[in-house]
Write an enzyme that holds these catalytic residues in place. Sequence first.
Site, mmCIF file in Angstrom:
data_model
loop_
_atom_site.group_PDB
_atom_site.id
_atom_site.type_symbol
_atom_site.label_atom_id
_atom_site.label_comp_id
_atom_site.label_asym_id
_atom_site.label_seq_id
_atom_site.Cartn_x
_atom_site.Cartn_y
_atom_site.Cartn_z
ATOM 1 N N GLY D 149 0.835 -1.274 0.138
ATOM 2 C CA GLY D 149 0.294 -0.103 0.021
ATOM 3 C C GLY D 149 0.826 1.440 -0.082
ATOM 4 N N CYS D 150 0.150 2.490 -0.350
ATOM 5 C CA CYS D 150 0.981 3.583 -0.432
ATOM 6 C C CYS D 150 1.627 4.128 0.933
ATOM 7 C CB CYS D 150 0.202 4.649 -1.340
ATOM 8 S SG CYS D 150 -1.351 4.903 -0.482
ATOM 9 N N TYR D 151 0.552 4.035 1.991
ATOM 10 C CA TYR D 151 0.958 4.652 3.163
ATOM 11 C C TYR D 151 2.207 3.805 3.867
ATOM 12 C CZ TYR D 151 -2.929 8.051 3.435
ATOM 13 O OH TYR D 151 -3.984 8.967 3.147
ATOM 14 N N SER D 154 5.548 4.172 2.485
ATOM 15 C CA SER D 154 6.407 5.511 2.978
ATOM 16 C C SER D 154 6.543 5.231 4.639
ATOM 17 C CB SER D 154 5.473 6.694 2.803
ATOM 18 O OG SER D 154 4.236 6.735 3.832
#
Lengths: 346, 346, 346, 346
Positions: D149-151, D154
């Site tokens: 996932g994107c979050y 990061s």
Amino acid sequence: MLKVAICGGSGYTGIELLRILYGHTKVRITAVTSEKSAGKKVSDVFQHLHTHEHLTYEPLNKEKLLTKADLFFLALPHGASQEVVHFFFRNGKKVIDLSADYRLYDPQIYKEWYGVPHEFVSTLKKALYGLPEMYRKKIKNAKLVANPGCYPTSALLGLLPAVQNKLIDLSTIVVDSKSGTSGAGRKADLSLSYCEVNEGFKAYALATHRHTPEIEQELSALANVEVTVNFTPHLLPVDRGILTTIYARLLRKTDTAAVLKLYEKKYAGEPFVRVLGEGIYPNVKDVRGTNFCELGIKVNPRTDTLMVVSAIDNLVKGASGQAVHNMNLMAGFEETEGLDTLALFP
Amino acid sequence: MLKVAICGGSGYTGIELLRILYGHTKVRITAVTSEKSAGKKVSDVFQHLHTHEHLTYEPLNKEKLLTKADLFFLALPHGASQEVVHFFFRNGKKVIDLSADYRLYDPQIYKEWYGVPHEFVSTLKKALYGLPEMYRKKIKNAKLVANPGCYPTSALLGLLPAVQNKLIDLSTIVVDSKSGTSGAGRKADLSLSYCEVNEGFKAYALATHRHTPEIEQELSALANVEVTVNFTPHLLPVDRGILTTIYARLLRKTDTAAVLKLYEKKYAGEPFVRVLGEGIYPNVKDVRGTNFCELGIKVNPRTDTLMVVSAIDNLVKGASGQAVHNMNLMAGFEETEGLDTLALFP
Amino acid sequence: MLKVAICGGSGYTGIELLRILYGHTKVRITAVTSEKSAGKKVSDVFQHLHTHEHLTYEPLNKEKLLTKADLFFLALPHGASQEVVHFFFRNGKKVIDLSADYRLYDPQIYKEWYGVPHEFVSTLKKALYGLPEMYRKKIKNAKLVANPGCYPTSALLGLLPAVQNKLIDLSTIVVDSKSGTSGAGRKADLSLSYCEVNEGFKAYALATHRHTPEIEQELSALANVEVTVNFTPHLLPVDRGILTTIYARLLRKTDTAAVLKLYEKKYAGEPFVRVLGEGIYPNVKDVRGTNFCELGIKVNPRTDTLMVVSAIDNLVKGASGQAVHNMNLMAGFEETEGLDTLALFP
Amino acid sequence: MLKVAICGGSGYTGIELLRILYGHTKVRITAVTSEKSAGKKVSDVFQHLHTHEHLTYEPLNKEKLLTKADLFFLALPHGASQEVVHFFFRNGKKVIDLSADYRLYDPQIYKEWYGVPHEFVSTLKKALYGLPEMYRKKIKNAKLVANPGCYPTSALLGLLPAVQNKLIDLSTIVVDSKSGTSGAGRKADLSLSYCEVNEGFKAYALATHRHTPEIEQELSALANVEVTVNFTPHLLPVDRGILTTIYARLLRKTDTAAVLKLYEKKYAGEPFVRVLGEGIYPNVKDVRGTNFCELGIKVNPRTDTLMVVSAIDNLVKGASGQAVHNMNLMAGFEETEGLDTLALFP
């Protein structure tokens, strides 16, 4: 009519004072200063202030200004404000200082974070930190009010009830703040130019921002113990608004509904703080142009952490609106006079 | 207190009426309708309208509404407004219709551009085009006002003095308009989603936009000859604001100063039109949230062309603010009541 | 590998050259200049150019630079470019000048619009206006190319087929352009700061913008008659992109489909011009970061007017991308080398 | 040439795959699906993908697709992906799933957070979490990769070195993330419309966002102990980019320089992670359109807290770029193939 003067009337907080006071029925602006725009009409420098055609910027000549007004708003840069505040205050005028120069009670801490000594310690001792939700009664009798910083306003309103009710471990506070670009002031600066800010987002001044000791001073006063916080500001590609997300470990098992009750009780009579219902969190867009602070509360049961989201308009509740609120208190006006407007949405 | 009702109170023009009327001292909102939000408090649907806690959206039940108010603002979709306007008007109520349904005097032209017939031609005949700068006197006695479209408002105010003074060749008019996204209404629509609009800019509806006949109707009435215009709307990545750039060939040699004088004379007493000085051109940001139209004028001596730049807030002077202005005229209030505020800048 | 140098490598067009050339397989950047950043690595000044770690900004020392490269891109301010172009050109180097200094063939007109005389008229006579769609063949043999301005590129590509086909009345041309903020350059300037530009939109330099004579020069050359145009630039709150909306009276009755055919024919072999289908109009977002120009065509039958909408990225097709295209032509590379990428959407 | 198919090719991650793969020299796209756009050319639906004229959207017919490609990118909604992944994987194809369906190894946790049971647990057991910086070696041999996932991407890249080096108290982790609006997907949704998002900023899904267990799973695996985190997502008014600000109490006294060294060592060979120098913090604008993750580090000596700021492009490193990176690893290509481009700035 109360006669007021604005020193530093061509920055964003200065012109916001001009905008707000246009809707205030008990005040007359008798002078406004700007070194760069001296000699020009306000309405010629700022097209949106066309109603202020009768007002002309003048240089900041303290002696000349003294007789013109009964209350002075100072929207000058940090450092530059010290002596001007001192002058007007010592000459019997009411002063509301929007700079940071009179916010930190300890001149040592001021020097540490602002890099210059405080030259007017005796006047500093007379200053009151002007957060109405903490110091309403004292503000009513104050002669010199240090208007709170924008970030501290959003952080303190989010933390007050938790600290007063001894809900949280004071050594675990994280204050993650995001501010619209007007918070950086009105100036020619490459890093603030449209193409650098737009479509971007960044953190800055990690662990070193000057609003840190201001937040810590007031939390320490509330808690009666020295508090330090992790505070990180970010630059948001919007004109106005601060959203602050706060985290702190809970000292006892509780839930969102119970904490909400404490917050609602604390802010029950407050005209400018709104505690939102469970599951609702604030958006800076909903407070834009207003003096409101909106708070959303969540207890994370998986980590026993309190999370508070706080939204204000940095130029209103975070600066000029709060200054007008302070003036209303100091002058015995209705608290909401001049501030009873709704957000411009969308 | 004048009792007013708002039909269609959950779109952008509807909530803008709610925002503006909150600051109006002579009006009480007695009903507000929304089919989707019926049964919900206004303050629960729109966080920024928290002061309207006492107002609950209801379905548009005409009979029920009839007794509740003396003046009706209709902010309904085109087509849907026809019958509702007719009903309230025929039952003796004052009506201000923000849709396009009663703007075009010729039902044939209405049908051509809107694709549906007009079913209430007798009522249509009673409608007045509510541009105060053209029809102030008539509006004061009007019972049914068709509130002008946003683009036509910006175009007409930019062209009136030129046409009245026979300055321009009416066959050469170009109206190049750029509107903020709120002009498209409040709806779930992929083409209006943030990532499609942001950082973009486009023209749309070339030579076919429905505001074209509205501009032409009023210019023709002014000029007493049939006028057609080239009108192109564009979608601007801002919330609010229309900037319209107008071009027309001059009929006689003149210069900017001379034309400015004609414009200043025409709009001398107007509370909401500001003609800017030579070399100054308007920015939509300076009129945001206000009912002002700002005009910049330039004569291009190399091409003998008149250029006019006109700026309004599409939701205020282009819709709800102008509607309140019309109400003030119809009710005999001060024209600026509720509208005497400054732009939120920045 | 062709050795190229970039003079003025820290402005927006300079860093765009660095970005584009990173993807070019036949070029090596051997020098890049900047007075302000001299001595610093490119990668230290621009985080997004981290791959250019080996490149260090140096002051513009012409003699020193001369031996370093075979082709020079000059991205210097207008006026400052005159002498530098002359120097490299007279010393046998190929030069692509992104400033306006060599675009206007007539030194008199240059002086009129730019306020300074042209000191190198003999070199000016050798310069070629580098719009590949007009002068491809000549560019292939050119030694000195004046890279077209951003607004003229968008206007000329929209007008070429109409003028060549004698479709329009040349005395009626309106060019209404809207440019992203990067077009104003990278500098500390209050009027370009985020809070002034964001949520705003305005026209500027009405009837006086310096790109006017450039558009007129090329249209006049095409038409073999002197042409003047009404040209109005606007400042758009986006980083990149120019949308130009063009109007001109048709000389003969025709329709959109017929005009589209002429445009498609004219641009059939062009790698960077796309004529969109009937009813489709371009959006600057669809060409962002690319060298494409997209064109939408509409004949307004009610006014017998041709309307053309043209979209480019002002930093690519309007500046650095077109410069690389010109280099590809001058060096005999594939025209699309380094430019064969898609727009970043959203 | 590797033949690849994209299932779900009309959402933002789907079209980002099309954009990135256009620059990939070792891949041929042989099929792309979309239910809504079935039958239409990609280039007709997306103007910026005009080069994909030969590709036509087709409905997701698994049997038909099976023979067309060797590797399948699935960019389908959560839940919808389960069965499709299973099908292609069981039929011997390589699969990279961009949904969340195969990221959580424990089907119980999947059910808890996604509200539906996992129907293909035996296939789930074969899935590998595709974060190259953690699992590079395994990915090279993997047949089924769950793209992170994107979050979580990061957050994990910001925390890996700290956790591996046992720097922080794992019970004190705060992950405060801010994402551009494209992260919410491409859809008609009022809350994603321009006028609701623009000039706004808010937190959402406090303590309940579905990316929480994904972050916790990987941190737990690293630390070999169960880890929970406070994770708060925010909606940022930009198209692309995630900035994550991480806080955690340090287990031992250290300073920024020392921690930077650990981070630099960990990421020394990584092609897509950049650790910035002391005092430099990332901006989402500098990674826009790229597969880079940039990290800024700060030790707060006043609170003994580690602060990490992490920036990625949510659609590239947070989705499609990382998927292409995974494909490169699985297929034995150069890791940077198709991904070696610079950010579009400004």
